[in-house]
Structure formats: structure tokens, C-alpha cells
Motif scaffolding. Structure first.
Motif, PDB file in Angstrom:
ATOM      1  N   ALA A   1      27.265  42.401  46.802  1.00 11.31           N
ATOM      2  CA  ALA A   1      28.519  42.560  45.753  1.00 11.31           C
ATOM      3  C   ALA A   1      29.114  44.002  45.821  1.00 11.31           C
ATOM      4  O   ALA A   1      30.441  44.089  45.307  1.00 11.31           O
ATOM      5  N   SER A   2      28.517  45.082  46.499  1.00 12.79           N
ATOM      6  CA  SER A   2      29.185  46.485  46.311  1.00 12.79           C
ATOM      7  C   SER A   2      29.793  46.532  47.725  1.00 12.79           C
ATOM      8  O   SER A   2      30.058  48.040  48.015  1.00 12.79           O
TER       9      SER A   2
ATOM     10  N   SER B  74      35.664  46.325  47.150  1.00  7.99           N
ATOM     11  CA  SER B  74      36.470  46.237  45.947  1.00  7.99           C
ATOM     12  C   SER B  74      37.121  44.850  45.697  1.00  7.99           C
ATOM     13  O   SER B  74      37.581  44.904  44.634  1.00  7.99           O
TER      14      SER B  74
ATOM     15  N   ILE C  19      37.541  40.794  45.790  1.00  6.27           N
ATOM     16  CA  ILE C  19      36.970  39.543  45.787  1.00  6.27           C
ATOM     17  C   ILE C  19      36.875  38.598  46.632  1.00  6.27           C
ATOM     18  O   ILE C  19      36.125  37.971  47.379  1.00  6.27           O
TER      19      ILE C  19
ATOM     20  N   ILE D  23      34.379  39.341  49.490  1.00  3.39           N
ATOM     21  CA  ILE D  23      33.024  39.246  49.087  1.00  3.39           C
ATOM     22  C   ILE D  23      32.909  37.719  49.211  1.00  3.39           C
ATOM     23  O   ILE D  23      31.876  37.201  49.623  1.00  3.39           O
TER      24      ILE D  23
ATOM     25  N   PHE E  82      29.187  40.971  41.025  1.00  2.00           N
ATOM     26  CA  PHE E  82      30.328  41.743  41.374  1.00  2.00           C
ATOM     27  C   PHE E  82      31.249  42.022  39.654  1.00  2.00           C
ATOM     28  O   PHE E  82      31.735  43.092  39.513  1.00  2.00           O
TER      29      PHE E  82
ATOM     30  N   ASP F 267      29.159  44.450  37.797  1.00  2.00           N
ATOM     31  CA  ASP F 267      29.559  45.700  38.040  1.00  2.00           C
ATOM     32  C   ASP F 267      30.837  46.225  37.517  1.00  2.00           C
ATOM     33  O   ASP F 267      30.786  47.512  37.259  1.00  2.00           O
ATOM     34  N   HIS F 268      31.828  45.493  37.692  1.00  2.00           N
ATOM     35  CA  HIS F 268      33.225  45.899  37.306  1.00  2.00           C
ATOM     36  C   HIS F 268      33.533  45.913  35.746  1.00  2.00           C
ATOM     37  O   HIS F 268      34.414  46.454  35.258  1.00  2.00           O
TER      38      HIS F 268
ATOM     39  N   ALA G 121      38.148  37.609  39.992  1.00  2.00           N
ATOM     40  CA  ALA G 121      36.826  37.260  40.310  1.00  2.00           C
ATOM     41  C   ALA G 121      36.358  36.243  39.435  1.00  2.00           C
ATOM     42  O   ALA G 121      35.505  35.177  39.887  1.00  2.00           O
TER      43      ALA G 121
END
Length: 525
Positions: free
Chosen positions: A84-85, A88, A90, A93, A156, A159-160, A231
């Protein structure tokens, strides 16, 4: 070797051109070398990219299988955080969501569902050769990857979005509800005024509203909000694609696993196969683990957990289990899991393709359920037995007679308990209480003494019988003197002390006659 005339003419032309254009040919060779070098670099980059993609797909599949089995450990959590990191964006990912493979698969599923009637379809030969079976296997693999990618996209989002509402991760554990809650909040500055009805349960909605009033998050910027909303849309689209794939697998279940479908139903059978990662993987799982496949993890919000079901999964929420009363659902879940384990192993071996074994298992389950639901017989009130007016037979014998003797009443006791009509009853004082004497002293005749059994009379040893024998003379002892009656002297008063003195003298006299006496002299022979 013979050559074609046209080919020889072309070679001559090339030789003539080469002599006049030497400088240009050097430039062309340099360009060709540069193109070759560029193509080699592109091939190397493509090969490295393909290797990375295959490794990422494998990691996503591992996460999907762990999510299906409910066995996400620390290594899986670390892998989710790493995936996920890595970017930045989507789109970098969620590669499965934006891949052509998923688009082609959904198109093939749509065309297969519209072109073939499953009820009228018959498979000739092996089921592995059927295109629908191959499509189901491919759909199953994609669904496992989608399950893993949902975890990555959810990480993701967490975290954001934690800069806006960091407590939401612990309050809403379900990725779908988490994404829907974020889309409902949007760019609102006051989260307490956001309407979350229909998205979260009442208890969770209340906890989210109270926690949002004291959160330390900040308002998101426009770029951050756009990235998060993209996302959220990606996660919801992945979930929708997985539901379409599961629906297709469910429609093809009577062909793939007929016995499992007959036992638990098409919807539950499809979910079990998807959660386990395939029919073969499901056949290797024991019945005790099948009953917890697909269990949900609840957040610890501090609310009561009395109504929360633990250690339950797809089997518990199937129609076969929910059709029985609440008290028998756990027992029915265990029985159904055992039958599902047998049925899926039959399907994995491609036996009983008509589903007869599964139908037999379901009939056995239905019979057991009917037996469980039969009400217990009521406790009947039995009447008392008819009393027997006749005398009861009592046991007799020596032991019984001996036991009765200690409770038998004597004749005196019987006289005391009787009353004579018209006569006065004497009373006596016994222990400061007055008791009536009854007919004692008023009875006619003599009172019969209590009969004693001489056989039970204690016996005396023979050496003590002389002391127990009564004296032959009419001697009456009173005090220290005794009166004796003799025919010559009549009454004679005898002193017991004199008798004792005479006894002592006689004893002293006889002591000399003893062989070992102290006063015995030497005896002559």
C-alpha cells in the motif's frame, strides 16, 4: 545453387548504389545500432517488469487466500503495508482493477450467462474439458486476487485518511463500510452532522458521531480528497466485480459441485469455494474449519457483545441453518459442516455427478432436524394406586421376633393404658408431671409376668456356679449378724466376724502343710 534472375538484378543495383552513397551508409549503420540498443533496453525492462508483476500477483493471491481463511498474521499485515505504501497513486497499487484481464473476464462471464442455459446444458466427457469449468477456475483465481487487492486498497485508504479521522480505522473494520463512510463524509468540516444512516449500524453510528466530535484530525486539501475518493471508488468497484464473479460461479455450481450444491445450496457453495480458493482446496479443509469459513471480525466499540455470534461463518448464515430455531442452529451448523466436507470430497473426485449423494446427505439432515424439533412428551399426572384394605403380609422369623421384643409392651403397661368406666383413676407424680395409673390395682385376677426366654438367658461358667447357687439353710443375713434355724437349738444368732476369724485360723493352720511354706520344717523321708 540456382538463383532467381530478379534477385541477381537487385543485388547489382545495391552494389552500384553502395559505391555512390558510402557516407550515407555510415549514418544509417549508426542509426541501426542505436535502434538495436534501444530495443535491448526495452526488452530488459519488459522482462523485469513482467517478473515484478508476477511477484506482485503472487503476493496479492497469498493475501487473498489468507483473507478467505481468516488467518491474517503479522507477516500478512507487513506485506499489506508494503504494497500500500509503494506509490501515492491508486492506479499503481490496484493493478487488477485497471487491468485488461479483469475487463476480458467480466465480458466472457456476461456472454456465457447470456448464451447458455445452465438448466438445459449437459456436459459430455470430462468436466475439466468444459469451457465453463475453465472460466470458473479463472474467475476463481481472479476473485482471490481481488480479495487481496481489497485489503491493499483499504490499507491505502487508512494511511491517507488518518490525517482527517484517525479513529475511524478502529471503529469501522469492514473495508466496504469504511469506504462508504468516507464517501458519505466527503469534504464536510463537521463530521457529527453527516448522515450515516443506512451505511453503519445504529450502535456504530453513535460511536462514530461521538468520537468525531473530539477527533484531532484536520480538513483535507483538494488534491488529497480527490485521491481518497478515487481510492474509495476503486475499492467499491472491486467489491462489485467480485460479486459478479461469485454470481457467475454460483450459476455454474450444479455442474462443478453438484453434491455440495445439493447439501448447502448454490449461494453458500459458491461462497465456500471462493473463500477456500477452489474446489480442491476446499476438499482438504476439515469440517471443523469449514464451519468458520467467511467469519467476520467485529470492532471492539465497548458495546454489549451478547448478540455477537462467534466462530460462525458462511455455513451458519445459509438457508439450511437459519431455517431451524435459534436453540438448534449451532448443532445444525456442525452437522451441515460435516456433510459439506463429505460432499465436496466426492465432487473433487468427480463421483456421483448427478448429485445423488448430496441429495441423500440432505435427506439425512432433514430427518435429523425433524427428530430434533419433535416436542418432548408431556409429563402425565398418574393417579394414586388403589389402597389395599386387606392385611399386609409381614415377614416373620427369629430375627424379626428378636427385633420386636424390645418394643413389646408388658401387661402392666397395658393396664396403665386402660380405663374402666365409672371408676376413679389414680394419679401419680412422675418428673413433676401428673400421670394416670389407669386400671392398675383395679384389675381382676393376677397380672401375668413377662415371659422370658430361657434360651437367651446369659450362661455362667461352671467354676462360678457355686457362688450363684442359693443357700440350703434358711439363713437370713441382716447387717453384721445372721439368724440360723437348727433342729436342735432352734434359732441361733451367728456372728459373721467369728466365721471370718475361724477362716483365717484355718488358713494359717493349713499354711504349715504347704511344701513351700515359710514355717514348714524339714520333712523326714
Amino acid at each position: 545453387m540456382a538463383f532467381d534472375d530478379d534477385l541477381l538484378a537487385d543485388l547489382d543495383d545495391l552494389d552500384n548504389d553502395y559505391s555512390g552513397e558510402a557516407t550515407n551508409s555510415k549514418t544509417d549503420l549508426q542509426d541501426i545500432d542505436e535502434l538495436m540498443n534501444d530495443s535491448d533496453l526495452e526488452d530488459n525492462s519488459n522482462s523485469n517488469g513482467n517478473g515484478d508483476d508476477s511477484r506482485e500477483k503472487h503476493e496479492i493471491s497469498v493475501l487473498g487466500e489468507a483473507s478467505s481463511n481468516g488467518a491474517i498474521g503479522e507477516e500478512h499485515i507487513a506485506l499489506i503495508s508494503k504494497l500500500a505504501s509503494r506509490s501515492s497513486s491508486i492506479r499503481s497499487i490496484a493493478k487488477i482493477r485497471y487491468s485488461n484481464e479483469l475487463v476480458v473476464l467480466l465480458g466472457r462471464i456476461a456472454s456465457s450467462q447470456s448464451a447458455i442455459d445452465v438448466d438445459r446444458q449437459t456436459i459430455i466427457g470430462r468436466i475439466e474439458d468444459s469451457p465453463d469449468y475453465q472460466l470458473v477456475l479463472q474467475a476463481n483465481d481472479i476473485s482471490t486476487q481481488i480479495a487481496g487487492e481489497v485489503l491493499v486498497v483499504h490499507r491505502f485508504l487508512v494511511d491517507h485518511y488518518k490525517v482527517r479521522f484517525p479513529e475511524l480505522e478502529t471503529l469501522v473494520r469492514n473495508p466496504i463500510d469504511y469506504a462508504r463512510t468516507i464517501k458519505a463524509i466527503g469534504a464536510a468540516k463537521d463530521i457529527t452532522k453527516v448522515e450515516l444512516e443506512g451505511i453503519l449500524p445504529n450502535a456504530t453510528r453513535m460511536v462514530v458521531t461521538v468520537t468525531a466530535s473530539t477527533t484531532v484530525g484536520r480538513v483535507l486539501e483538494a488534491a488529497e480528497l480527490q485521491r481518497i475518493e478515487e481510492a474509495c471508488g476503486c475499492l467499491l468497484e472491486l467489491v462489485d466485480s467480485k460479486q459478479r464473479i461469485v454470481g457467475f460461479i454460483e450459476s455454474r455450481m450444479p455442474l462443478i459441485a453438484p453434491n455440495l450444491t445439493a447439501v448447502v445450496g448454490s449461494a453458500a457453495a459458491a461462497r465456500l469455494i471462493v473463500e477456500a480458493g477452489g474446489l480442491t482446496s476446499l476438499s482438504k479443509i476439515p469440517a471443523c474449519n469449514i464451519q468458520v469459513l467467511g467469519k467476520t471480525h467485529h470492532a471492539s466499540t465497548g458495546m454489549s457483545s451478547l448478540t455477537t455470534k462467534k466462530h460462525v461463518g458462511i455455513i451458519y448464515y445459509s438457508d439450511a441453518v437459519r431455517s431451524v430455531p435459534e436453540d438448534f442452529r449451532n448443532k445444525m451448523m456442525r452437522k451441515l459442516s460435516a456433510k459439506c466436507a463429505l460432499a465436496v470430497r466426492i465432487d473433487a473426485q468427480h463421483e456421483s455427478v448427478d448429485g445423488s449423494a448430496g441429495r441423500r446427505f440432505r435427506e439425512e439432515l432433514d430427518a435429523q432436524v425433524e427428530k430434533l424439533l419433535v416436542a418432548a412428551p408431556a409429563n402425565e399426572v398418574k393417579p394414586l394406586p388403589i389402597p389395599d384394605d386387606g392385611p399386609k403380609r409381614r415377614r416373620g422369623g427369629r430375627k424379626v421376633r428378636k427385633a420386636r421384643e424390645q418394643f413389646m409392651s408388658s401387661e402392666l403397661q397395658k393396664q396403665r393404658d386402660r380405663l374402666q368406666f365409672g371408676k376413679f383413676q389414680e394419679e401419680v407424680v412422675v418428673m413433676d408431671e401428673m400421670e394416670g395409673a389407669g386400671m392398675l390395682g383395679h384389675s381382676v385376677g393376677r397380672v401375668r409376668a413377662t415371659q422370658m426366654n430361657t434360651n437367651r438367658k446369659p450362661k455362667v461358667a461352671k467354676k462360678y456356679e457355686k457362688y450363684m447357687r442359693a443357700p440350703t439353710s434358711g439363713t437370713v443375713t441382716s447387717g453384721l449378724a445372721s439368724i440360723a434355724f437348727t433342729p436342735t437349738q432352734g434359732f441361733e444368732i451367728a456372728n459373721p466376724q467369728n466365721n471370718s476369724d475361724e477362716h483365717k485360723n484355718k488358713k494359717a493352720k493349713t499354711s504349715h502343710d504347704r511344701y513351700f511354706g515359710s514355717s514348714t520344717p524339714f520333712l523326714k523321708k
